[in-house]
Structure formats: structure tokens, C-alpha cells
Design a protein around this motif. Structure first.
Motif, mmCIF file in Angstrom:
data_model
loop_
_atom_site.group_PDB
_atom_site.id
_atom_site.type_symbol
_atom_site.label_atom_id
_atom_site.label_comp_id
_atom_site.label_asym_id
_atom_site.label_seq_id
_atom_site.Cartn_x
_atom_site.Cartn_y
_atom_site.Cartn_z
ATOM 1 N N VAL A 1 0.836 -1.205 0.000
ATOM 2 C CA VAL A 1 0.000 0.000 0.000
ATOM 3 C C VAL A 1 0.874 1.260 0.000
ATOM 4 C CG1 VAL A 1 -1.848 1.249 1.167
ATOM 5 C CG2 VAL A 1 -1.938 -1.239 1.043
ATOM 6 N N PRO A 2 1.955 1.316 0.796
ATOM 7 C CA PRO A 2 2.829 2.491 0.676
ATOM 8 C C PRO A 2 3.391 2.686 -0.743
ATOM 9 C CG PRO A 2 3.296 1.372 2.721
ATOM 10 C CD PRO A 2 2.348 0.488 1.947
ATOM 11 N N ARG A 3 3.749 1.591 -1.445
ATOM 12 C CA ARG A 3 4.233 1.736 -2.831
ATOM 13 C C ARG A 3 3.124 2.282 -3.715
ATOM 14 N NH1 ARG A 3 7.699 0.075 -0.059
ATOM 15 N NH2 ARG A 3 7.737 2.256 0.418
ATOM 16 N N TYR A 4 1.892 1.818 -3.494
ATOM 17 C CA TYR A 4 0.764 2.335 -4.275
ATOM 18 C C TYR A 4 0.634 3.845 -4.058
ATOM 19 C CZ TYR A 4 -3.946 3.421 -5.745
ATOM 20 O OH TYR A 4 -5.018 4.022 -6.354
ATOM 21 N N VAL A 5 0.718 4.289 -2.811
ATOM 22 C CA VAL A 5 0.581 5.712 -2.499
ATOM 23 C C VAL A 5 1.704 6.509 -3.155
ATOM 24 C CG1 VAL A 5 0.656 7.425 -0.627
ATOM 25 C CG2 VAL A 5 -0.695 5.332 -0.363
#
Length: 143
Positions: free
Chosen positions: A71-75
Motif C-alpha cells: 500500500v505504501p508503494r501504491y501511495v
């Protein structure tokens, strides 16, 4: 010309038509002994593609259990697409993670977003009010 992902048309279990790309086909057809290797491939891919959300279900199908960092990579890759607390909360809650892992994901996302100026669109959608800041801190296990 931009390449288009080719897929195979099929009918899902609920009767709706769908297209499957190669990752979906592999996840559906992989023998149980191959799934951990496929999970490793899909996880690495999820860390580098722009929109990795479609890979979460495939990782689950492979029996993958380590969703840290997705999720951090997506953000990081989609910060200009209207990221907000509720959308991120929903994404994190869908993943099989412990409460501590979820808090760590929120802290990592918050640290990244807070590098932007306060008036930037990503920051305004994230922590523009004291109420939102409090919810973010609670989700991150800070308070």
C-alpha cells in the motif's frame, strides 16, 4: 503506440464475463507446489507497477502472506490520484495483516505524504484537519 495487455475472455464463477491477463491465468492454473514461486513473482511485480491493487487477490490465491510495503508503494506511485485516509484504510483493511503491521503501513504512508507541502493536493486530502490528523495517528498506533 501504447501496448495493450492482451487477455482471454472467459466467464467468472458468478456468470459475468471477464478478461484474464497472464498473471490471472497463471494464478488460476498454477499447481499448488508452484504457487509460492508465483507469489514471489507477483509480490516483486506489485512493488514496481503503478497500480498494484489488482495483484492483491492474486497474491492471496497463491497463499501469499507478506503484504508489507504494497500500500505504501501504491501511495508513492499514485499520490496525485486523490489519495485519502478512507481509501487507504479500506485498502489496508482488505489485506491479511496484524494490527501492528497495519499501523506500520500507516506510519510509512504518513511519513511519505508529510514530505509534501501542506497546501499540495495529496496533503490536503490526507491531513487537512485536526480530526483527520487524529484518525491517522490512531490508525498508526501513535495515540
Amino acid at each position: 503506440m501504447v501496448p495493450v495487455r492482451e487477455g482471454i475472455s472467459c466467464v467468472a464463477e458468478n456468470g459475468t464475463p471477464q478478461k484474464l491477463d497472464s498473471d490471472h491465468l497463471l494464478a488460476k492454473m498454477a499447481a499448488p507446489e508452484v504457487r509460492p514461486l508465483l507469489g514471489t513473482h507477483l509480490y516483486k511485480k506489485a512493488l514496481i507497477v503503478s497500480d498494484n491493487r489488482f495483484l492483491y487477490k492474486l497474491l492471496l490465491q497463491c497463499g501469499w502472506t507478506d503484504f508489507k510495503g504494497l500500500v505504501p508503494r501504491y501511495v508513492e506511485k499514485n499520490g496525485d490520484s486523490g489519495i485519502n485516509f478512507w481509501r487507504i484504510r479500506q485498502m489496508i483493511d482488505l489485506l491479511p495483516m496484524t494490527e501492528e503491521e497495519k499501523q506500520q503501513e500507516f506510519r510509512e504512508i504518513d511519513n511519505f505524504i508529510c514530505t509534501y507541502p501542506m497546501k499540495s493536493p495529496i496533503r490536503k486530502n490526507w491531513d487537512s484537519s485536526s480530526m483527520m490528523r487524529k484518525m491517522i495517528d490512531e490508525a498508526a498506533g501513535i495515540i
